[in-house]
Write a protein that holds these residues in place. Structure first.
Motif, PDB file in Angstrom:
ATOM      1  N   VAL A 137       0.821  -1.222   0.000  1.00 39.96           N
ATOM      2  CA  VAL A 137       0.000   0.000   0.000  1.00 39.96           C
ATOM      3  C   VAL A 137       0.854   1.271   0.000  1.00 39.96           C
ATOM      4  O   VAL A 137       0.322   2.370  -0.009  1.00 39.96           O
ATOM      5  N   GLY A 138       2.173   1.110   0.019  1.00 33.82           N
ATOM      6  CA  GLY A 138       3.048   2.284   0.044  1.00 33.82           C
ATOM      7  C   GLY A 138       2.934   3.005   1.377  1.00 33.82           C
ATOM      8  O   GLY A 138       2.763   2.376   2.415  1.00 33.82           O
ATOM      9  N   THR A 139       2.991   4.341   1.333  1.00 35.53           N
ATOM     10  CA  THR A 139       2.845   5.129   2.559  1.00 35.53           C
ATOM     11  C   THR A 139       1.424   5.663   2.630  1.00 35.53           C
ATOM     12  O   THR A 139       0.938   6.263   1.684  1.00 35.53           O
ATOM     13  N   LEU A 140       0.788   5.403   3.749  1.00 33.87           N
ATOM     14  CA  LEU A 140      -0.625   5.764   3.886  1.00 33.87           C
ATOM     15  C   LEU A 140      -0.814   6.581   5.162  1.00 33.87           C
ATOM     16  O   LEU A 140      -0.358   6.168   6.229  1.00 33.87           O
ATOM     17  N   ASN A 141      -1.459   7.750   5.034  1.00 38.96           N
ATOM     18  CA  ASN A 141      -1.799   8.501   6.240  1.00 38.96           C
ATOM     19  C   ASN A 141      -3.098   7.941   6.790  1.00 38.96           C
ATOM     20  O   ASN A 141      -4.147   8.060   6.171  1.00 38.96           O
ATOM     21  N   VAL A 142      -3.003   7.306   7.953  1.00 45.78           N
ATOM     22  CA  VAL A 142      -4.186   6.666   8.534  1.00 45.78           C
ATOM     23  C   VAL A 142      -4.605   7.384   9.814  1.00 45.78           C
ATOM     24  O   VAL A 142      -5.334   6.848  10.643  1.00 45.78           O
ATOM     25  N   GLY A 143      -4.104   8.615   9.982  1.00 44.98           N
ATOM     26  CA  GLY A 143      -4.393   9.368  11.197  1.00 44.98           C
ATOM     27  C   GLY A 143      -5.837   9.840  11.240  1.00 44.98           C
ATOM     28  O   GLY A 143      -6.592   9.709  10.271  1.00 44.98           O
ATOM     29  N   MET A 144      -6.197  10.405  12.397  1.00 43.59           N
ATOM     30  CA  MET A 144      -7.559  10.860  12.575  1.00 43.59           C
ATOM     31  C   MET A 144      -7.887  11.982  11.580  1.00 43.59           C
ATOM     32  O   MET A 144      -8.897  11.931  10.882  1.00 43.59           O
ATOM     33  N   TYR A 181      -6.461  21.556   6.497  1.00 44.26           N
ATOM     34  CA  TYR A 181      -5.994  21.677   7.874  1.00 44.26           C
ATOM     35  C   TYR A 181      -5.746  23.139   8.252  1.00 44.26           C
ATOM     36  O   TYR A 181      -6.288  23.629   9.249  1.00 44.26           O
ATOM     37  N   ASN A 182      -4.952  23.851   7.407  1.00 45.98           N
ATOM     38  CA  ASN A 182      -4.620  25.241   7.741  1.00 45.98           C
ATOM     39  C   ASN A 182      -5.813  26.178   7.623  1.00 45.98           C
ATOM     40  O   ASN A 182      -5.866  27.217   8.289  1.00 45.98           O
ATOM     41  N   SER A 183      -6.790  25.815   6.793  1.00 48.01           N
ATOM     42  CA  SER A 183      -7.982  26.662   6.663  1.00 48.01           C
ATOM     43  C   SER A 183      -8.881  26.559   7.895  1.00 48.01           C
ATOM     44  O   SER A 183      -9.708  27.434   8.130  1.00 48.01           O
ATOM     45  N   LEU A 184      -8.721  25.466   8.640  1.00 47.54           N
ATOM     46  CA  LEU A 184      -9.631  25.232   9.762  1.00 47.54           C
ATOM     47  C   LEU A 184      -8.996  25.506  11.134  1.00 47.54           C
ATOM     48  O   LEU A 184      -9.556  26.240  11.950  1.00 47.54           O
ATOM     49  N   LYS A 240     -15.635  15.534  16.485  1.00 50.26           N
ATOM     50  CA  LYS A 240     -15.649  16.078  17.855  1.00 50.26           C
ATOM     51  C   LYS A 240     -14.444  15.545  18.645  1.00 50.26           C
ATOM     52  O   LYS A 240     -13.722  16.312  19.296  1.00 50.26           O
ATOM     53  N   ALA A 241     -14.224  14.233  18.562  1.00 47.73           N
ATOM     54  CA  ALA A 241     -13.105  13.638  19.299  1.00 47.73           C
ATOM     55  C   ALA A 241     -11.757  14.149  18.790  1.00 47.73           C
ATOM     56  O   ALA A 241     -10.822  14.345  19.568  1.00 47.73           O
ATOM     57  N   TRP A 242     -11.696  14.399  17.485  1.00 55.23           N
ATOM     58  CA  TRP A 242     -10.450  14.926  16.900  1.00 55.23           C
ATOM     59  C   TRP A 242     -10.155  16.321  17.461  1.00 55.23           C
ATOM     60  O   TRP A 242      -9.031  16.604  17.891  1.00 55.23           O
ATOM     61  N   ILE A 243     -11.183  17.178  17.502  1.00 59.05           N
ATOM     62  CA  ILE A 243     -10.971  18.544  18.016  1.00 59.05           C
ATOM     63  C   ILE A 243     -10.654  18.498  19.519  1.00 59.05           C
ATOM     64  O   ILE A 243      -9.679  19.099  19.984  1.00 59.05           O
ATOM     65  N   ASP A 244     -11.484  17.747  20.276  1.00 57.65           N
ATOM     66  CA  ASP A 244     -11.264  17.665  21.727  1.00 57.65           C
ATOM     67  C   ASP A 244      -9.883  17.077  22.058  1.00 57.65           C
ATOM     68  O   ASP A 244      -9.289  17.390  23.078  1.00 57.65           O
ATOM     69  N   GLY A 245      -9.385  16.216  21.177  1.00 58.82           N
ATOM     70  CA  GLY A 245      -8.075  15.608  21.405  1.00 58.82           C
ATOM     71  C   GLY A 245      -6.906  16.468  20.978  1.00 58.82           C
ATOM     72  O   GLY A 245      -5.768  16.008  20.982  1.00 58.82           O
ATOM     73  N   GLY A 246      -7.175  17.722  20.565  1.00 56.70           N
ATOM     74  CA  GLY A 246      -6.080  18.632  20.248  1.00 56.70           C
ATOM     75  C   GLY A 246      -5.948  18.945  18.759  1.00 56.70           C
ATOM     76  O   GLY A 246      -5.042  19.666  18.355  1.00 56.70           O
ATOM     77  N   ALA A 247      -6.833  18.387  17.924  1.00 52.00           N
ATOM     78  CA  ALA A 247      -6.852  18.672  16.475  1.00 52.00           C
ATOM     79  C   ALA A 247      -5.484  18.498  15.825  1.00 52.00           C
ATOM     80  O   ALA A 247      -4.992  19.367  15.111  1.00 52.00           O
ATOM     81  N   LYS A 248      -4.863  17.357  16.098  1.00 52.72           N
ATOM     82  CA  LYS A 248      -3.525  17.102  15.541  1.00 52.72           C
ATOM     83  C   LYS A 248      -3.612  16.767  14.053  1.00 52.72           C
ATOM     84  O   LYS A 248      -4.571  16.174  13.591  1.00 52.72           O
ATOM     85  N   GLU A 249      -2.544  17.146  13.334  1.00 47.60           N
ATOM     86  CA  GLU A 249      -2.536  16.919  11.890  1.00 47.60           C
ATOM     87  C   GLU A 249      -2.225  15.455  11.578  1.00 47.60           C
ATOM     88  O   GLU A 249      -1.398  14.852  12.220  1.00 47.60           O
TER      89      GLU A 249
END
Ligand code: HEC
Length: 249
Positions: A137-144, A181-184, A240-249
């Motif tokens: 699958v190569g490199t995959l961003n699987v983050g929140m 990401y940067n727009s939000l 909601k969980a993404w924002i409450d958890g610090g909105a990490k990239e």
């Protein structure tokens, strides 16, 4: 008088060739050995680098999983191991039922229900059961955030980026893949400048969450309907969980 031996050999070869070609033309019953079933399950081996896995919060997990056409619940799955970003992982699924249609990297809930597909490999119809299915699958961003970006902001069902892009900057908001990401995050809201679109650690105080979960009188288009569908509803929680958890990239 004895015939020349060369002639005899030539005649034999010719007869054999004619007999063989007639036979093979007529014969439609020979089974193709390539499609023969030798086992009753597949083995799957997935290789890849999975980035930002450790940004996940809550009860969801990212898994290598197999699905058939009938159900959103995986037939079999293995949760990706939380590990260092730059290590190539090799994940093995064995005894995959032969009614599996896809091998996926997917976000699943605790009941193994598919919430979002991040990568999908359709199993070829002529896949031999005895061979291991090898997928890179190569490199995959699987983050929140990566999952929200791919499935919601760029998704064809929600169409956020179709209305919010550099070409169509509705509410001056660009939700295309590279800019979302940067727009939000930490950006003041156009329609309510007293709020940030995404305030890390505070979903209830973030304009994005308000617009999609209950709507806002200053926003001239109702976004709530985009998340009532079963497919997208879980993403209200995830965002909601993404924002409450610090909105990490
Ligand atoms: C059919 C077009 C359309 C789609 C699709 C759409 N929006 Fe919007 N969006 C709008 C309009 C129109 C506004 C308000 C603009 C106005 O009132 O001037 C808006 C405003 C917003 C705002 C407020 C921005 C600000 O700073 O004030 C956010 C946040 C937002 N949309 C997010 C999204 C998200 C996330 C999606 C996808 C889930 C989405 N939008 C899909 C049309 C759309």
């Amino acid at each position: 008088m004895m015939k020349h031996p060369y002639r005899i050999i030539m005649r034999t070869v010719l007869c054999a060739t004619v007999a063989w070609s007639m036979c093979s033309c007529d014969d439609g019953h020979v089974d193709d050995p390539v499609f023969e079933n030798t086992e009753d399950s597949y083995n799957v081996e997935i290789t890849g680098k999975f980035q930002s896995l450790n940004t996940w919060r809550g009860t969801y997990s990212v898994a290598a999983a197999c699905f058939n056409d009938e159900s959103n619940y995986s037939l079999i799955q293995k949760v990706l191991p939380s590990s260092t970003e730059d290590t190539v992982q090799v994940l093995k699924l064995s005894n995959v039922p032969t009614n599996a249609k896809t091998v996926e990297i997917a976000v699943t809930n605790t009941l193994r229900k598919r919430i979002a597909t991040l990568y999908s490999y359709p199993i070829p119809y002529n896949q031999r059961y005895s061979d291991t299915i090898k997928i890179d699958v190569g490199t995959l961003n699987v983050g929140m955030f990566g999952s929200i970006n791919q499935f919601i902001f760029q998704g064809t069902g929600t169409n956020c980026a179709r209305c919010h892009s550099a070409e169509r900057p509705t509410a001056n908001l660009d939700l295309t893949a590279a800019h979302a990401y940067n727009s939000l995050v930490n950006a003041p809201a156009e329609k309510d400048p007293s709020k940030l679109r995404v305030k890390p650690g505070d979903a209830e105080g973030s304009f994005l969450y308000k617009v999609i979960s209950e709507g806002d009188e200053n926003v001239g288009y109702s976004h709530v309907g985009l998340f009532t569908d079963d497919t997208y509803a879980p993403f209200l929680d995830i965002i909601k969980a993404w924002i409450d958890g610090g909105a990490k990239e």
